[in-house]
Design an enzyme around this catalytic site. Sequence first.
Site, PDB file in Angstrom:
ATOM      1  CG  ASP A  63     -40.695   5.625   6.249  1.00  0.00           C
ATOM      2  OD1 ASP A  63     -41.343   5.197   5.322  1.00  0.00           O
ATOM      3  OD2 ASP A  63     -39.762   5.065   6.888  1.00  0.00           O
ATOM      4  CG  ASN A  90     -41.957  10.564  -7.893  1.00  0.00           C
ATOM      5  OD1 ASN A  90     -41.614  10.015  -8.848  1.00  0.00           O
ATOM      6  ND2 ASN A  90     -41.035  10.769  -6.955  1.00  0.00           N
ATOM      7  CB  SER A 140     -41.105   0.997 -13.548  1.00  0.00           C
ATOM      8  OG  SER A 140     -39.814   0.477 -14.120  1.00  0.00           O
ATOM      9  CE1 TYR A 155     -38.952  -0.073  -8.711  1.00  0.00           C
ATOM     10  CE2 TYR A 155     -38.520  -0.969 -10.864  1.00  0.00           C
ATOM     11  CZ  TYR A 155     -38.767   0.027 -10.102  1.00  0.00           C
ATOM     12  OH  TYR A 155     -38.798   1.260 -10.437  1.00  0.00           O
ATOM     13  CE  LYS A 159     -42.057   1.496  -9.313  1.00  0.00           C
ATOM     14  NZ  LYS A 159     -42.815   2.824  -8.588  1.00  0.00           N
ATOM     15  CB  THR A 190     -33.191   9.363 -10.528  1.00  0.00           C
ATOM     16  OG1 THR A 190     -33.168   7.991 -10.428  1.00  0.00           O
ATOM     17  CG2 THR A 190     -34.227   9.893 -11.626  1.00  0.00           C
TER      18      THR A 190
HETATM   19  P1  NDP Z   1     -34.668   8.718  -6.529  1.00  0.00           P
HETATM   20  O1  NDP Z   1     -34.147   7.615  -5.794  1.00  0.00           O
HETATM   21  O2  NDP Z   1     -34.056   9.715  -7.068  1.00  0.00           O
HETATM   22  O3  NDP Z   1     -36.148   9.290  -5.918  1.00  0.00           O
HETATM   23  C1  NDP Z   1     -36.805   8.225  -5.124  1.00  0.00           C
HETATM   24  C2  NDP Z   1     -37.819   9.309  -4.091  1.00  0.00           C
HETATM   25  O4  NDP Z   1     -38.572   8.459  -3.324  1.00  0.00           O
HETATM   26  C3  NDP Z   1     -36.931  10.112  -3.157  1.00  0.00           C
HETATM   27  O5  NDP Z   1     -37.429  11.379  -3.087  1.00  0.00           O
HETATM   28  C4  NDP Z   1     -37.197   9.168  -1.948  1.00  0.00           C
HETATM   29  O6  NDP Z   1     -37.263  10.095  -0.649  1.00  0.00           O
HETATM   30  C5  NDP Z   1     -38.474   8.661  -1.899  1.00  0.00           C
HETATM   31  N1  NDP Z   1     -38.757   7.718  -1.022  1.00  0.00           N
HETATM   32  C6  NDP Z   1     -38.509   6.176  -1.339  1.00  0.00           C
HETATM   33  N2  NDP Z   1     -38.918   5.556  -0.035  1.00  0.00           N
HETATM   34  C7  NDP Z   1     -39.718   6.712   0.687  1.00  0.00           C
HETATM   35  C8  NDP Z   1     -40.385   6.241   1.645  1.00  0.00           C
HETATM   36  N3  NDP Z   1     -40.499   5.167   2.367  1.00  0.00           N
HETATM   37  N4  NDP Z   1     -40.839   7.500   2.262  1.00  0.00           N
HETATM   38  C9  NDP Z   1     -40.907   8.737   1.804  1.00  0.00           C
HETATM   39  N5  NDP Z   1     -40.234   8.705   0.487  1.00  0.00           N
HETATM   40  C10 NDP Z   1     -39.575   7.638  -0.104  1.00  0.00           C
HETATM   41  O7  NDP Z   1     -35.472   7.810  -7.926  1.00  0.00           O
HETATM   42  P2  NDP Z   1     -36.270   7.981  -9.016  1.00  0.00           P
HETATM   43  O8  NDP Z   1     -36.779   9.544  -9.148  1.00  0.00           O
HETATM   44  O9  NDP Z   1     -35.878   7.583 -10.308  1.00  0.00           O
HETATM   45  O10 NDP Z   1     -37.614   7.388  -8.694  1.00  0.00           O
HETATM   46  C11 NDP Z   1     -38.907   8.105  -8.565  1.00  0.00           C
HETATM   47  C12 NDP Z   1     -40.109   7.003  -9.256  1.00  0.00           C
HETATM   48  O11 NDP Z   1     -39.634   6.722 -10.431  1.00  0.00           O
HETATM   49  C13 NDP Z   1     -39.868   5.778  -8.299  1.00  0.00           C
HETATM   50  O12 NDP Z   1     -41.131   5.112  -7.993  1.00  0.00           O
HETATM   51  C14 NDP Z   1     -39.117   4.586  -9.143  1.00  0.00           C
HETATM   52  O13 NDP Z   1     -39.604   3.600  -9.113  1.00  0.00           O
HETATM   53  C15 NDP Z   1     -39.716   5.250 -10.632  1.00  0.00           C
HETATM   54  N6  NDP Z   1     -39.018   4.776 -11.797  1.00  0.00           N
HETATM   55  C16 NDP Z   1     -37.541   5.129 -11.990  1.00  0.00           C
HETATM   56  C17 NDP Z   1     -36.737   4.951 -12.846  1.00  0.00           C
HETATM   57  C18 NDP Z   1     -35.392   5.346 -13.086  1.00  0.00           C
HETATM   58  O14 NDP Z   1     -34.680   4.816 -13.988  1.00  0.00           O
HETATM   59  N7  NDP Z   1     -34.894   6.201 -12.524  1.00  0.00           N
HETATM   60  C19 NDP Z   1     -37.411   3.948 -14.001  1.00  0.00           C
HETATM   61  C20 NDP Z   1     -38.673   3.542 -13.874  1.00  0.00           C
HETATM   62  C21 NDP Z   1     -39.406   4.124 -12.904  1.00  0.00           C
HETATM   63  P3  NDP Z   1     -35.809  10.201   0.436  1.00  0.00           P
HETATM   64  O15 NDP Z   1     -34.553  10.066  -0.652  1.00  0.00           O
HETATM   65  O16 NDP Z   1     -36.163  11.739   0.893  1.00  0.00           O
HETATM   66  O17 NDP Z   1     -36.087   9.359   1.271  1.00  0.00           O
END
Ligand code: NDP
Length: 254
Positions: A63, A90, A140, A155, A159, A190
């Site tokens: 985490d 990421n 983002s 948020y 960013k 996602t």
């Molecule tokens: P997902 O929710 O699919 O993935 C988010 C990831 O972040 C997961 O693997 C999650 O891991 C991890 N995560 C979140 N909080 C923690 C934490 N406290 N510790 C460790 N891991 C953490 O979303 P996306 O793939 O879309 O997001 C990836 C990035 O892209 C983010 O930074 C998001 O802001 C950015 N983004 C996404 C957009 C979209 O439309 N999807 C648009 C613009 C930016 P776990 O589930 O294992 O906790």
Amino acid sequence: MDFSNKVVIITGASSGIGAAAAVLFAKQSAKVVLVGRNETALLGIAKKCKDAKGIEPLTVRADLTDENNVKKIFYETIERFGRIDVLVNNAGIGFRGGIRDGIEVYDRAMATNVRPVYLLTSLATPYLVQSKGNVINVSSVAALKPIKDVAFLAYCMSKAALDQFTRCVALELAGDGVRVNSVNPGATKTNFAEAAGFSKEQTEKLYENRDQNNPLRKMAKSEEVADLILYLASDRAASITGATFVIDNGEMLV
Ligand code: NDP
């Protein structure tokens, strides 16, 4: 693009963009370190990575809001692979809340989307200086403009902070041969909306609106964002640092 013998840490590798990036780096023969909280999901992605080129990835359940968990990523990476070439910051969450919703959401957004990036990058720096490596921050379009119809104040601020972090650290580390860049996705399919607490119906509506409100009238795929991350991490991008790359189907144009 060959990443043989390169060690790539990817946070948020258990889902979405991070998972796609992990598999893509593994396909280019990288030794990948997959970081996330959901162990089952991490192990599923680890299998896909291993299947790509037979290289066993390291999975670290962490985490990122816990400083000791973040330090553990480095102990385990160095113990297993002995070096770090690329850090992909990421992991992130779309914390919802506007100016009427209290300050707590601000603290949570900064604690998840910004503080770990600062700490991870700081801990990675000595290794990146040694390897002449680089950092990719997943930001983002929310860093660049408010998101219409969604209370995403904290948020968006988190960013925007990340983008300035990219520029400042890029300048600080350029003399050491370390590059730092950012990718700024628009709507990408996602688990993001669910993780932000939107119901299934709200998610569909949100995506439908985003779909229709951008010029190319579609959402990006995680794999497309991963492609951009891979390019920026590669030697082909040797002249690029401090940049923020928008990948948004033209969303920023309207
Ligand atoms: P997902 O929710 O699919 O993935 C988010 C990831 O972040 C997961 O693997 C999650 O891991 C991890 N995560 C979140 N909080 C923690 C934490 N406290 N510790 C460790 N891991 C953490 O979303 P996306 O793939 O879309 O997001 C990836 C990035 O892209 C983010 O930074 C998001 O802001 C950015 N983004 C996404 C957009 C979209 O439309 N999807 C648009 C613009 C930016 P776990 O589930 O294992 O906790």
